[in-house]
Design a protein around this motif. Structure first.
Motif, PDB file in Angstrom:
ATOM      1  N   VAL A 112       0.839  -1.207   0.000  1.00 21.95           N
ATOM      2  CA  VAL A 112       0.000   0.000   0.000  1.00 21.95           C
ATOM      3  C   VAL A 112       0.867   1.247   0.000  1.00 21.95           C
ATOM      4  CG1 VAL A 112      -1.665   1.334   1.330  1.00 21.95           C
ATOM      5  CG2 VAL A 112      -1.977  -1.135   1.073  1.00 21.95           C
ATOM      6  N   GLN A 113       1.898   1.261   0.850  1.00 26.60           N
ATOM      7  CA  GLN A 113       2.759   2.441   0.933  1.00 26.60           C
ATOM      8  C   GLN A 113       3.507   2.687  -0.365  1.00 26.60           C
ATOM      9  OE1 GLN A 113       2.256   0.206   3.202  1.00 26.60           O
ATOM     10  NE2 GLN A 113       2.378   0.997   5.284  1.00 26.60           N
ATOM     11  N   GLU A 114       4.084   1.630  -0.918  1.00 24.55           N
ATOM     12  CA  GLU A 114       4.867   1.802  -2.140  1.00 24.55           C
ATOM     13  C   GLU A 114       3.980   2.200  -3.316  1.00 24.55           C
ATOM     14  OE1 GLU A 114       8.063  -0.704  -4.871  1.00 24.55           O
ATOM     15  OE2 GLU A 114       7.362  -1.535  -2.964  1.00 24.55           O
ATOM     16  N   ALA A 115       2.791   1.613  -3.391  1.00 24.56           N
ATOM     17  CA  ALA A 115       1.879   1.928  -4.488  1.00 24.56           C
ATOM     18  C   ALA A 115       1.358   3.360  -4.401  1.00 24.56           C
ATOM     19  CB  ALA A 115       0.717   0.940  -4.504  1.00 24.56           C
ATOM     20  N   THR A 116       0.993   3.802  -3.204  1.00 23.97           N
ATOM     21  CA  THR A 116       0.481   5.162  -3.059  1.00 23.97           C
ATOM     22  C   THR A 116       1.587   6.194  -3.267  1.00 23.97           C
ATOM     23  OG1 THR A 116       0.723   4.938  -0.636  1.00 23.97           O
ATOM     24  CG2 THR A 116      -1.454   4.555  -1.579  1.00 23.97           C
ATOM     25  N   MET A 117       2.784   5.899  -2.792  1.00 25.04           N
ATOM     26  CA  MET A 117       3.919   6.785  -3.064  1.00 25.04           C
ATOM     27  C   MET A 117       4.157   6.907  -4.556  1.00 25.04           C
ATOM     28  SD  MET A 117       7.964   6.210  -2.107  1.00 25.04           S
ATOM     29  CE  MET A 117       8.068   4.745  -3.155  1.00 25.04           C
ATOM     30  N   THR A 118       4.109   5.777  -5.267  1.00 25.86           N
ATOM     31  CA  THR A 118       4.317   5.790  -6.714  1.00 25.86           C
ATOM     32  C   THR A 118       3.192   6.530  -7.415  1.00 25.86           C
ATOM     33  OG1 THR A 118       5.475   3.679  -6.562  1.00 25.86           O
ATOM     34  CG2 THR A 118       4.695   4.334  -8.737  1.00 25.86           C
ATOM     35  N   ALA A 119       1.959   6.372  -6.929  1.00 23.96           N
ATOM     36  CA  ALA A 119       0.822   7.079  -7.525  1.00 23.96           C
ATOM     37  C   ALA A 119       0.992   8.585  -7.400  1.00 23.96           C
ATOM     38  CB  ALA A 119      -0.478   6.628  -6.861  1.00 23.96           C
ATOM     39  N   GLU A 120       1.455   9.043  -6.232  1.00 23.50           N
ATOM     40  CA  GLU A 120       1.619  10.479  -6.024  1.00 23.50           C
ATOM     41  C   GLU A 120       2.791  11.043  -6.834  1.00 23.50           C
ATOM     42  OE1 GLU A 120       2.933  13.434  -2.393  1.00 23.50           O
ATOM     43  OE2 GLU A 120       1.202  12.117  -2.062  1.00 23.50           O
ATOM     44  N   LEU A 121       3.961  10.453  -6.682  1.00 23.52           N
ATOM     45  CA  LEU A 121       5.138  11.007  -7.340  1.00 23.52           C
ATOM     46  C   LEU A 121       5.161  10.679  -8.834  1.00 23.52           C
ATOM     47  CD1 LEU A 121       7.942  10.470  -4.680  1.00 23.52           C
ATOM     48  CD2 LEU A 121       6.628  12.530  -5.205  1.00 23.52           C
ATOM     49  N   GLY A 122       4.600   9.528  -9.223  1.00 19.42           N
ATOM     50  CA  GLY A 122       4.549   9.199 -10.640  1.00 19.42           C
ATOM     51  C   GLY A 122       3.659  10.148 -11.410  1.00 19.42           C
ATOM     52  N   SER A 123       2.539  10.571 -10.820  1.00 23.87           N
ATOM     53  CA  SER A 123       1.658  11.532 -11.489  1.00 23.87           C
ATOM     54  C   SER A 123       2.217  12.953 -11.420  1.00 23.87           C
ATOM     55  CB  SER A 123       0.258  11.488 -10.866  1.00 23.87           C
ATOM     56  OG  SER A 123       0.306  11.762  -9.472  1.00 23.87           O
ATOM     57  N   PHE A 139      -3.316   6.657 -13.916  1.00 20.38           N
ATOM     58  CA  PHE A 139      -2.139   6.106 -13.251  1.00 20.38           C
ATOM     59  C   PHE A 139      -2.414   5.727 -11.794  1.00 20.38           C
ATOM     60  CE2 PHE A 139       2.025   6.505 -11.120  1.00 20.38           C
ATOM     61  CZ  PHE A 139       2.696   5.506 -11.806  1.00 20.38           C
ATOM     62  N   PRO A 140      -2.930   6.646 -10.948  1.00 24.74           N
ATOM     63  CA  PRO A 140      -3.209   6.233  -9.560  1.00 24.74           C
ATOM     64  C   PRO A 140      -4.283   5.154  -9.475  1.00 24.74           C
ATOM     65  CG  PRO A 140      -3.982   8.478  -9.965  1.00 24.74           C
ATOM     66  CD  PRO A 140      -3.135   8.096 -11.130  1.00 24.74           C
ATOM     67  N   ARG A 141      -5.279   5.167 -10.378  1.00 15.31           N
ATOM     68  CA  ARG A 141      -6.288   4.107 -10.359  1.00 15.31           C
ATOM     69  C   ARG A 141      -5.638   2.747 -10.618  1.00 15.31           C
ATOM     70  NH1 ARG A 141      -9.741   7.835 -13.238  1.00 15.31           N
ATOM     71  NH2 ARG A 141      -9.110   6.864 -15.214  1.00 15.31           N
ATOM     72  N   ALA A 142      -4.723   2.712 -11.587  1.00 19.34           N
ATOM     73  CA  ALA A 142      -4.030   1.452 -11.904  1.00 19.34           C
ATOM     74  C   ALA A 142      -3.213   0.964 -10.714  1.00 19.34           C
ATOM     75  CB  ALA A 142      -3.130   1.644 -13.125  1.00 19.34           C
ATOM     76  N   MET A 143      -2.610   1.881  -9.971  1.00 17.05           N
ATOM     77  CA  MET A 143      -1.810   1.482  -8.814  1.00 17.05           C
ATOM     78  C   MET A 143      -2.678   0.824  -7.751  1.00 17.05           C
ATOM     79  SD  MET A 143       1.117   2.176  -9.885  1.00 17.05           S
ATOM     80  CE  MET A 143       1.864   1.480  -8.431  1.00 17.05           C
ATOM     81  N   TYR A 144      -3.858   1.383  -7.506  1.00 20.06           N
ATOM     82  CA  TYR A 144      -4.740   0.791  -6.508  1.00 20.06           C
ATOM     83  C   TYR A 144      -5.236  -0.586  -6.945  1.00 20.06           C
ATOM     84  CZ  TYR A 144      -4.998   4.805  -3.403  1.00 20.06           C
ATOM     85  OH  TYR A 144      -4.693   5.788  -2.498  1.00 20.06           O
ATOM     86  N   TRP A 145      -5.608  -0.718  -8.210  1.00 11.76           N
ATOM     87  CA  TRP A 145      -6.060  -2.015  -8.703  1.00 11.76           C
ATOM     88  C   TRP A 145      -4.943  -3.055  -8.634  1.00 11.76           C
ATOM     89  CZ3 TRP A 145     -10.711  -3.712  -8.922  1.00 11.76           C
ATOM     90  CH2 TRP A 145     -11.772  -2.865  -9.204  1.00 11.76           C
ATOM     91  N   SER A 146      -3.720  -2.628  -8.888  1.00  8.86           N
ATOM     92  CA  SER A 146      -2.602  -3.571  -8.857  1.00  8.86           C
ATOM     93  C   SER A 146      -2.375  -4.116  -7.447  1.00  8.86           C
ATOM     94  CB  SER A 146      -1.323  -2.925  -9.392  1.00  8.86           C
ATOM     95  OG  SER A 146      -0.883  -1.869  -8.559  1.00  8.86           O
ATOM     96  N   TYR A 163      -2.449  13.399  -8.046  1.00  9.88           N
ATOM     97  CA  TYR A 163      -2.932  12.546  -6.961  1.00  9.88           C
ATOM     98  C   TYR A 163      -2.061  12.824  -5.747  1.00  9.88           C
ATOM     99  CZ  TYR A 163      -3.453   8.589  -3.863  1.00  9.88           C
ATOM    100  OH  TYR A 163      -3.652   7.827  -2.738  1.00  9.88           O
ATOM    101  N   ARG A 164      -2.690  12.912  -4.592  1.00 16.93           N
ATOM    102  CA  ARG A 164      -1.955  13.212  -3.362  1.00 16.93           C
ATOM    103  C   ARG A 164      -2.462  12.301  -2.248  1.00 16.93           C
ATOM    104  NH1 ARG A 164       0.673  18.007  -1.639  1.00 16.93           N
ATOM    105  NH2 ARG A 164       0.883  18.159   0.620  1.00 16.93           N
ATOM    106  N   ILE A 165      -1.554  11.626  -1.565  1.00 18.83           N
ATOM    107  CA  ILE A 165      -1.938  10.827  -0.405  1.00 18.83           C
ATOM    108  C   ILE A 165      -2.609  11.758   0.606  1.00 18.83           C
ATOM    109  CG2 ILE A 165      -1.096   9.405   1.504  1.00 18.83           C
ATOM    110  CD1 ILE A 165       1.199   8.534  -0.276  1.00 18.83           C
ATOM    111  N   PRO A 166      -3.802  11.418   1.083  1.00 19.41           N
ATOM    112  CA  PRO A 166      -4.585  12.371   1.902  1.00 19.41           C
ATOM    113  C   PRO A 166      -4.084  12.523   3.337  1.00 19.41           C
ATOM    114  CG  PRO A 166      -5.767  10.296   1.730  1.00 19.41           C
ATOM    115  CD  PRO A 166      -4.554  10.170   0.845  1.00 19.41           C
ATOM    116  N   PHE A 167      -2.785  12.704   3.499  1.00 20.79           N
ATOM    117  CA  PHE A 167      -2.191  12.952   4.808  1.00 20.79           C
ATOM    118  C   PHE A 167      -1.207  14.101   4.674  1.00 20.79           C
ATOM    119  CE2 PHE A 167      -2.747   8.167   5.081  1.00 20.79           C
ATOM    120  CZ  PHE A 167      -3.909   8.231   5.843  1.00 20.79           C
TER     121      PHE A 167
END
Length: 479
Positions: free
Chosen positions: A79-90, A252-259, A406-410
């Motif tokens: 979860v951490q790696e995917a959300t980090m990638t979603a934020e910084l990748g976008s 991109f962030p949607r794909a990360m969550y599905w993965s 996309y931004r992690i909501p914290f």
């Protein structure tokens, strides 16, 4: 210092990935981005590819702790790696992936080191998949005793064919891996429905019974168990190399969550099924036991189906890893870390010379004993991953104004708490490594630092200069 990826310059940096979207449209018509499902499955194969090879985790920790591990560990790493990638990748749609984040946070020296470590570990993983596939083929046709040169020739032909598929486009890779995903996961789904009424929940709670004296703290072999969890639930960051290839920025962030859901489900459902119907001792879980256990539910036909699924999974694993590595090479060339020729795209929009480089390394490494060095190279990946975690926190503090689709909501403190388990458990896995592996990791860090310093001590050659948007339009292999 303003960010190279601020709102005013994002479009320029995207065009510097060797071919601009306008140029691509002029030369080849409208370019179709990779869809959410395609990218999610490519990431799925970059991370795991299913429960094949999961036997070591059961053998090391027993049924209960294995299930507990694959239930909890996704919330420690995935979860951490995917959300980090979603934020910084976008926020940084760059083919170099995590290299762009580390460079932005800590400078070019760190960025180059991170890219070197990621590429070395990635290409080693890629090299093993053609060999594993051919092992299945040779076993089926009873050709295990073929001369080495014939096996190498077969491996070469197979790797070239798979690399050509990669060359033809990321959408084709996505379509192929999607088909393989449905085929390779189908025997586990069938086994679940056939065995759901035979499952005995009490079997899930069996404690480990290691008695060989090498276990510690609860009869668990912690080193292989944690290594198995780590390597089966990480590498979501490789998806960042495709962040500029998606249909839209929100895909991109949607794909990360599905993965993440695909990865977690691909382990838990088969493990709940097989561990709930098999009362075999823990020591029986040798490589390949999963197929034997499933045969008790559906018979020999289901076992053979599973073996076939395991074989073709290696094709998808190769495609996902080769795509990620070659795009990263292209992104690093665009940044001036590698010769500019590696920034060239084919008429299909793929990194031509990055694929050729990856293929060359695969063919060279296929004559070595890869299984003996895979732990060493995975240690390199862990170092690169820690650098990316650190870059994420640093950019949250130093560039709060950076546009993040996309931004992690914290807030920053919340993100530190979120990433702390990932950081701590990654350090724990590295700390359990042998002294030889640690020494190898140290050397792996010294090498890129030395190369970078040699480049800095002289005038940077023109071939290593950053690729400008004007040059990018010329770096296209004509159709």
């Amino acid at each position: 210092e303003t960010s190279a990826y601020s709102d005013e310059t994002v479009s320029l940096e995207v065009t510097e990935s060797s071919i601009t979207s306008d140029t691509d449209t002029r030369l080849h018509g409208a370019r179709r981005g990779t869809g959410t499902l395609q990218l999610a499955i490519i990431v799925f194969y970059s991370v795991s590819g299913g429960p094949f090879g999961i036997e070591e985790a059961v053998r090391s920790a027993g049924a209960f702790f294995c299930l507990l591990g694959f239930l909890i560990a996704p919330f420690i790493w995935s979860v951490q790696e995917a959300t980090m990638t979603a934020e910084l990748g976008s926020a940084y749609p760059d083919a170099s992936g995590g290299v762009a984040w580390v460079e932005e946070a800590f400078g070019q020296r760190a960025g180059y080191t991170c890219g070197f470590l990621s590429f070395v570990s990635g290409t080693a993983d890629t090299a093993i998949y053609p060999l594993l596939f051919l092992d299945y083929v040779f076993q089926v046709v009873n050709a295990d005793d073929l001369p080495n040169w014939i096996q190498y020739a077969a491996c070469t032909v197979f790797a070239v064919i798979l690399s050509y598929i990669n060359y033809r486009g990321l959408s084709l890779v996505g379509n192929l891996t999607t088909v393989i995903c449905f085929i390779s996961m189908s025997p586990f789904i069938v086994a679940f429905f056939l065995g759901m009424f035979k499952i005995q929940p009490r079997l899930w709670f069996r404690m480990p019974d290691n008695t060989d004296g090498s276990s510690t703290l609860g009869a668990i072999l912690w080193r292989p168990f944690l290594n198995s969890l780590f390597w089966n639930l990480n590498s979501f960051d490789s998806a960042a190399s495709f962040s500029a290839e998606v249909e839209d920025v929100y895909s991109f962030p949607r794909a990360m969550y599905w993965s993440v859901l695909l990865v977690a489900g691909s382990y838990l459902i088969p493990l709940l099924t097989v561990l709930g119907i098999s009362d075999a001792p823990q020591s029986a879980w040798v490589d390949g036991y999963m197929a034997s256990a499933i045969s008790t539910v559906g018979g020999i036909w289901l076992e053979r189906w599973l073996v076939f699924a395991a074989a073709i999974t290696n094709i998808a694993l190769f495609q996902a890893e080769m795509a990620s590595d070659s795009y990263q090479v292209m992104g690093m060339a665009t940044k001036g870390y590698l010769p500019a020729i590696f920034s060239t795209r084919s008429r299909h929009g793929t990194p031509t010379y990055g694929i050729l480089l990856g293929l060359s390394i695969v063919l060279l490494m296929s004559v070595t004993n890869l299984e003996s060095i895979i732990e060493l190279l995975n240690f390199d990946y862990a170092i690169a991953l820690l650098m990316e975690y650190a870059a994420f926190i640093k950019l949250r503090m130093s560039k709060p104004e950076l546009h993040r689709p996309y931004r992690i909501p914290f807030g920053t403190f919340g993100c530190c708490l979120l990433m702390m388990p990932s950081f701590a458990f990654t350090l724990l896995v590295m700390g359990l490594a042998s002294k030889y592996t640690m020494a190898f990791g140290l050397v792996s860090v010294i090498i890129p630092l030395g190369i970078f310093q040699m480049k800095r001590s002289k005038c940077v050659p023109k071939m290593y200069s950053r690729v400008s948007s004007n040059v990018a339009e010329d770096n296209v292999i004509p159709s």
